[in-house]
Write a protein that holds these residues in place. Structure first.
Motif, mmCIF file in Angstrom:
data_model
loop_
_atom_site.group_PDB
_atom_site.id
_atom_site.type_symbol
_atom_site.label_atom_id
_atom_site.label_comp_id
_atom_site.label_asym_id
_atom_site.label_seq_id
_atom_site.Cartn_x
_atom_site.Cartn_y
_atom_site.Cartn_z
ATOM 1 N N ARG A 159 1.079 -8.985 0.126
ATOM 2 C CA ARG A 159 1.068 -7.577 0.536
ATOM 3 C C ARG A 159 1.083 -6.657 -0.681
ATOM 4 O O ARG A 159 0.440 -5.601 -0.682
ATOM 5 C CB ARG A 159 2.270 -7.293 1.438
ATOM 6 C CG ARG A 159 2.173 -7.984 2.810
ATOM 7 C CD ARG A 159 3.430 -7.759 3.640
ATOM 8 N NE ARG A 159 3.688 -6.345 3.816
ATOM 9 C CZ ARG A 159 4.849 -5.746 3.522
ATOM 10 N NH1 ARG A 159 5.850 -6.471 3.034
ATOM 11 N NH2 ARG A 159 4.984 -4.459 3.702
ATOM 12 N N ASP A 160 1.830 -7.043 -1.712
ATOM 13 C CA ASP A 160 1.849 -6.227 -2.939
ATOM 14 C C ASP A 160 0.467 -6.176 -3.574
ATOM 15 O O ASP A 160 0.020 -5.119 -4.018
ATOM 16 C CB ASP A 160 2.857 -6.804 -3.930
ATOM 17 C CG ASP A 160 4.290 -6.525 -3.517
ATOM 18 O OD1 ASP A 160 4.490 -5.630 -2.669
ATOM 19 O OD2 ASP A 160 5.203 -7.201 -4.031
ATOM 20 N N PHE A 161 -0.196 -7.309 -3.666
ATOM 21 C CA PHE A 161 -1.515 -7.366 -4.294
ATOM 22 C C PHE A 161 -2.533 -6.503 -3.534
ATOM 23 O O PHE A 161 -3.401 -5.885 -4.147
ATOM 24 C CB PHE A 161 -2.021 -8.808 -4.348
ATOM 25 C CG PHE A 161 -1.590 -9.541 -5.587
ATOM 26 C CD1 PHE A 161 -1.648 -8.942 -6.831
ATOM 27 C CD2 PHE A 161 -1.124 -10.842 -5.511
ATOM 28 C CE1 PHE A 161 -1.248 -9.616 -7.969
ATOM 29 C CE2 PHE A 161 -0.726 -11.522 -6.645
ATOM 30 C CZ PHE A 161 -0.783 -10.902 -7.884
ATOM 31 N N THR A 162 -2.431 -6.492 -2.229
ATOM 32 C CA THR A 162 -3.452 -5.825 -1.410
ATOM 33 C C THR A 162 -2.988 -4.486 -0.849
ATOM 34 O O THR A 162 -3.737 -3.840 -0.109
ATOM 35 C CB THR A 162 -3.846 -6.739 -0.240
ATOM 36 O OG1 THR A 162 -2.664 -7.049 0.535
ATOM 37 C CG2 THR A 162 -4.465 -8.036 -0.737
ATOM 38 N N CYS A 163 -1.759 -4.044 -1.213
ATOM 39 C CA CYS A 163 -1.199 -2.788 -0.685
ATOM 40 C C CYS A 163 -1.176 -2.789 0.845
ATOM 41 O O CYS A 163 -1.477 -1.776 1.496
ATOM 42 C CB CYS A 163 -1.991 -1.582 -1.194
ATOM 43 S SG CYS A 163 -1.964 -1.386 -2.981
ATOM 44 N N SER A 164 -0.834 -3.935 1.424
ATOM 45 C CA SER A 164 -0.817 -4.049 2.886
ATOM 46 C C SER A 164 0.485 -3.499 3.447
ATOM 47 O O SER A 164 1.575 -3.747 2.912
ATOM 48 C CB SER A 164 -0.989 -5.512 3.304
ATOM 49 O OG SER A 164 -2.249 -5.991 2.908
ATOM 50 N N ASP A 165 0.374 -2.774 4.555
ATOM 51 C CA ASP A 165 1.556 -2.221 5.199
ATOM 52 C C ASP A 165 2.354 -3.298 5.924
ATOM 53 O O ASP A 165 3.580 -3.210 6.017
ATOM 54 C CB ASP A 165 1.137 -1.139 6.197
ATOM 55 C CG ASP A 165 2.328 -0.440 6.825
ATOM 56 O OD1 ASP A 165 3.058 0.253 6.076
ATOM 57 O OD2 ASP A 165 2.543 -0.598 8.044
ATOM 58 N N ALA A 166 1.679 -4.339 6.438
ATOM 59 C CA ALA A 166 2.356 -5.379 7.215
ATOM 60 C C ALA A 166 1.668 -6.723 6.977
ATOM 61 O O ALA A 166 0.570 -6.799 6.406
ATOM 62 C CB ALA A 166 2.356 -5.037 8.705
#
Length: 657
Positions: A159-166
């Motif tokens: 999620r950090d790498f892709t800026c994912s919210d969930a």
């Protein structure tokens, strides 16, 4: 950028091929430079019309900015001190168009170069940050053994790498019937941080997104979950959004493939944001959420695969640990079984060794008991006679009758004692005393003539008892030898008398050697205790000597020798038996290898002996003698560096002459 006065000049018209001219007011210059389109090179043509009323320049160079001074010389020197390298050229207030055009192009090139350097530096920092993260991930994947912590770490990192919210993770598992299912195992959601995790399972089927990826092994990149291709085999389940009010837009669903190309899980990323810290609301979802690009797909797909490999390796590692524990337990059982087998082979001999001293100790004990009983009867008779005629006649008759009852048990005097008892019944008391005195005098004299004095009988009885003690001591020695051989109370690494252990082992084997007509000899020269596993070392010596006895013909000899040779304690076992063939000498330490007939050997004795010697950080070698027989040489260090561990270079040796 330039002043309005310069923009309307003829020189400005000649400079337009170099780029766009933008006139600005003096107090707007700083803002115009700061707010220009990012990454666009900027050149400021600074003339007297861009100076404020107080003569200052309202300018702070930002990004790729260069300044060309069209001010008088004194003012230009001040600019040099203030702007440094940002001041590209200093020209006269009214330069010619060609010179100014060259200066502008040069400044633009310098500004573009600065912009490129800034872009490269930003990219370098970004890549350095990713490398740091990847290193951290690599360390975690290789060291983390807890599956839950590892899965949560990987989900957070993706999620950090892709800026994912969930995001969420599914793990493939099998139910009781062996059918594969997907277990919803981990979930994270920045917009719903306090959402309770509810684990459940779904079928591995193409009808769901996670099931489709698990079946096909292919990733799925969805820009909008609510606008799926009608021809797609999978569908999006909006139940979560409806229940929580969340709004799912972009999704990236990835297979977690291990080194065997098996899908062991599914990684699901939801709602890629414009930045990791951006807040997602239903109202601004169009402005915050982006589709997942190819870079995000490639990076997270690799991360998912590495995670799958790590999970598989962890499972293999745990299985290996369990197998190692089972192997050690089996190994310990084999060692104990071999020891019991060796003791079982020696049971008959040990029983024979114990039976001889037990037999004569038992016989002598019975003899001593019989003699002590006779002495007690003689002492009773003697005390009655020494009492004389004084005292109550009835009491003396009663005491005499009690002695007669004891004499009835005597094999020789019993019949006479019974006759006297019968005669006493018809006599008056005085006559009874006379008869008792006459009979007891006969008993005392006849016993002394036949057995000697009481002191002599006791002396012979003492000798018999001393012989019993000799037998008992011999049995104690045998039992002690068995205990010292097993040393169940000395299983740890410790200083021990190696020679004494070998003596006890040879004692145990002596009957076996005697029955087979083999002579056991020893030359034990160690002068102090040495660090070892006493019970295990005794077992090695027993295995070697027992094998040597079996291999030696009747009339042969087995010799055991100990000595200190430099930094090593050496134990050699030599026989003059049949020897070992070329085909077998290299295999004698292999588990289950034996040349004995079926049922006569387990094939584990030398293998276990080899392992025990390795535990002592030593070596074991076998050489064939020139005439007949072999010699086994054990070497263990006098000062072990790390008790109970195997030393580098310790290895078995098998040599031919």
């Amino acid at each position: 950028m330039c002043s309005a006065a310069f923009a309307g000049s003829a020189t400005a018209a000649a400079c337009r091929p170099a780029g766009e001219l933008r006139p600005v007011a003096p107090r707007e210059l700083g803002t115009a430079v700061a707010t220009r389109r990012a990454g666009r090179p900027c050149v400021v043509l600074l003339d007297e019309h861009l100076l404020c009323d107080d003569g200052r320049v309202e300018l702070q160079p930002v990004g790729p900015t260069r300044i060309i001074s069209l001010l008088p010389g004194s003012a230009a020197e001040t600019l040099q001190q203030r702007f440094g390298d940002a001041l590209s050229s200093i020209l006269s207030p009214e330069p010619g168009a060609p010179a100014l055009l060259v200066a502008i192009r040069t400044a633009l090139r310098d500004a573009a170069a600065d912009d490129r350097l800034l872009s490269l530096e930003a990219e370098r920092r970004r890549l350095a940050g990713e490398i740091t993260k990847l290193n951290r991930i690599g360390i975690a994947l290789s060291t983390e053994r807890d599956q839950e912590r590892l899965l949560n770490f990987i989900l957070t990192t993706a999620r950090d790498f892709t800026c994912s919210d969930a995001g969420s993770l599914y793990i493939v598992e099998k139910d009781a019937s062996g059918t594969k299912r997907l277990r919803f195992n981990n979930s994270q959601n920045d917009s719903l941080p306090h959402l309770e995790l509810v684990k459940f399972t779904i079928p591995v089927s193409k009808s769901t997104l996670a099931g489709y990826v698990a079946v096909t092994g292919e990733p799925v990149n969805i820009p909008d979950a609510y606008l799926l291709d009608p021809k797609a085999e999978y569908s999006f389940n909006p139940a979560f959004d409806q229940r929580t009010g969340y709004r799912t837009r972009s999704m990236l669903v990835l297979p977690m493939k291990n080194q065997d190309d098996q899908v062991i899980g599914v990684l699901q990323l939801i709602n890629r944001k414009i930045s990791r810290t951006a807040t997602l609301t239903a109202a601004d979802i169009d402005n915050v959420v982006l589709p997942y690009d190819d870079a995000a797909l490639e990076l997270t797909l690799s991360l998912a695969s590495q995670t799958a490999i790590s999970l598989t390796n962890n499972q293999l590692y745990e299985g290996l640990k369990e197998s190692l524990v089972e192997l050690k337990q089996t190994q310990a059982q084999l060692v104990q079984g071999e020891k019991l087998a060796s003791l079982g082979q020696l049971t008959a001999g040990v029983a024979h060794e114990i039976n001889n001293p037990l037999a004569f100790s038992r016989n002598n004990t019975h003899l001593a008991h019989e003699r002590v009983t006779k002495v007690a009867r003689r002492l009773a008779v003697q005390r009655w006679l020494e009492a004389g005629t004084g005292g109550d006649p009835q009491a003396r008759v009663a005491a005499g009758r009690a002695i007669l009852d004891k004499l009835k048990e005597d094999k020789e005097l019993g019949p006479d004692a019974k006759d006297v008892i019968a005669d006493l019944g018809s006599m008056p008391a005085p006559k009874q005393l006379e008869l008792l005195k006459m009979f007891f005098s006969y008993v005392s004299q006849s016993r002394e003539q036949k057995e000697g004095s009481i002191e002599e009988v006791l002396a012979r009885t003492q000798k018999v008892l001393e012989e019993c003690f000799i037998g008992l001591d011999r049995m104690a020695e045998i039992v002690l030898g068995l205990r010292n051989f097993a040393r169940l109370d000395e299983a740890q690494f410790q200083n021990a008398d190696i020679d004494e252990g070998i003596r006890q082992t040879l004692m145990i084997l002596s009957n076996n050697a005697r029955d087979k007509g083999v002579k056991l000899t020893s030359d034990l020269t160690l002068t102090r205790p040495y660090a070892c596993f006493p019970a295990k070392l005794n077992q090695v010596v027993l295995n070697l000597v027992n094998n040597a006895i079996d291999a030696t013909p009747r009339g042969g000899e087995v010799h055991v020798h100990t000595r200190v040779n430099g930094a090593w304690v050496e134990i050699s076992v030599r026989d003059n038996g049949e020897g070992i063939s070329d085909a077998n000498i290299s295999k004698i330490f292999d588990p289950f290898f034996t040349t004995k007939p079926v049922g006569k050997g387990t094939g584990l004795g030398l293998s276990i002996s080899y392992r025990i010697v390795m535990e002592h950080q030593g070596t074991i070698a076998v050489t064939r003698d020139e005439t007949a027989g072999v010699t086994f040489l054990i070497r263990i260090p006098t000062e072990p560096k790390d008790p109970g561990t195997r030393t580098e270079g310790a290895a078995k040796a098998a040599e031919s002459p």
